[in-house]
Design a protein around this motif. Sequence first.
Motif, short mmCIF file in Angstrom:
data_model
loop_
_atom_site.label_atom_id
_atom_site.label_comp_id
_atom_site.label_asym_id
_atom_site.label_seq_id
_atom_site.Cartn_x
_atom_site.Cartn_y
_atom_site.Cartn_z
N ASP A 7 26.13 1.52 4.30
CA ASP A 7 24.78 1.99 3.32
C ASP A 7 23.43 1.81 4.53
OD1 ASP A 7 23.42 2.87 1.31
OD2 ASP A 7 22.45 0.79 0.89
N LEU A 8 22.46 2.51 3.95
CA LEU A 8 21.34 2.47 4.84
C LEU A 8 20.12 1.38 4.10
CD1 LEU A 8 20.18 3.20 7.45
CD2 LEU A 8 19.16 5.43 6.34
N ASP A 9 19.60 2.19 3.19
CA ASP A 9 18.36 1.30 2.54
C ASP A 9 18.87 0.07 1.76
OD1 ASP A 9 16.03 3.28 2.82
OD2 ASP A 9 17.70 4.59 2.09
N THR A 106 24.88 7.25 3.00
CA THR A 106 23.79 6.86 2.31
C THR A 106 23.31 8.06 1.22
OG1 THR A 106 21.37 6.43 2.33
CG2 THR A 106 22.14 8.07 4.20
N LYS A 108 20.24 8.50 0.58
CA LYS A 108 18.89 9.19 1.41
C LYS A 108 19.01 10.49 1.59
CE LYS A 108 15.39 7.15 4.27
NZ LYS A 108 14.90 6.11 3.66
N THR A 113 16.65 10.67 6.43
CA THR A 113 17.54 9.93 6.97
C THR A 113 17.46 10.24 8.64
OG1 THR A 113 19.06 9.83 5.23
CG2 THR A 113 20.22 9.38 7.36
N GLY A 161 27.38 -2.72 1.92
CA GLY A 161 26.32 -2.01 1.24
C GLY A 161 25.35 -3.45 0.44
N ASP A 166 26.81 0.97 -4.52
CA ASP A 166 27.58 0.78 -3.46
C ASP A 166 28.75 0.04 -3.92
OD1 ASP A 166 25.81 1.85 -1.38
OD2 ASP A 166 24.67 -0.21 -1.39
#
Length: 212
Positions: A7-9, A106, A108, A113, A161, A166
């Motif tokens: 995951d990103l954020d 993600t 996003k 992104t 995540g 997630d």
Amino acid sequence: MARIVFDLDGTLIDSVPDIAAAANATLAEVGVAPLSLAEARGFVGEGAGVFVERMAQARGLSEPARLMPRFLHHYERAVGLTEIYPGVAASLDALARAGHRLGLCTNKPARPTEAVLAHLGWQERFEVVLAGDSLPSRKPDPAPLRAAFDALGDGPMIYVGDSEIDAEAARRAGVPFLIYTPGYRSADLQDLPHAAAFDDWSEVLAIVATMA
């Protein structure tokens, strides 16, 4: 070697200050009080559309869809306040050197992104990047996660995540889940299915070695 999707954020980066700034620029344009960082953090996780709906509800605004173009205009440029969590870059480097294949999944949207990955110099960091609007569905639907793993080829699968979104995506995809505990989750850790939890990115290589 493993296929590892992140995951990103809230997992690799702390982007809430930029997301809040984009939200507050939008709210200022319609003459409404700004969100706090805590409010913005609580609204993150299920994609930009859900974020805007929650933002509008919190400020008593009707027709959140009308705010969406304004929000995206600001969101696609909001990168300057985002920070990589400590230890992330070194851990990603170590995982890549060990031969693991790395991907990103993600919620996003694609343009924000791409903007933040470019800002961080991460355009080539991941072999596959799936954003919240890359497919018709987004997490916790397992389809984006499965597509990311499919694009990485063969090997054991691990998803990393930070949130209940997630955890649910991993559960539905049948993938072992590692949770970064300082992230954006609102649920209690014991209520989220996970194979391992960590609060220090230097631990990840050793955790992965026990699973791959």
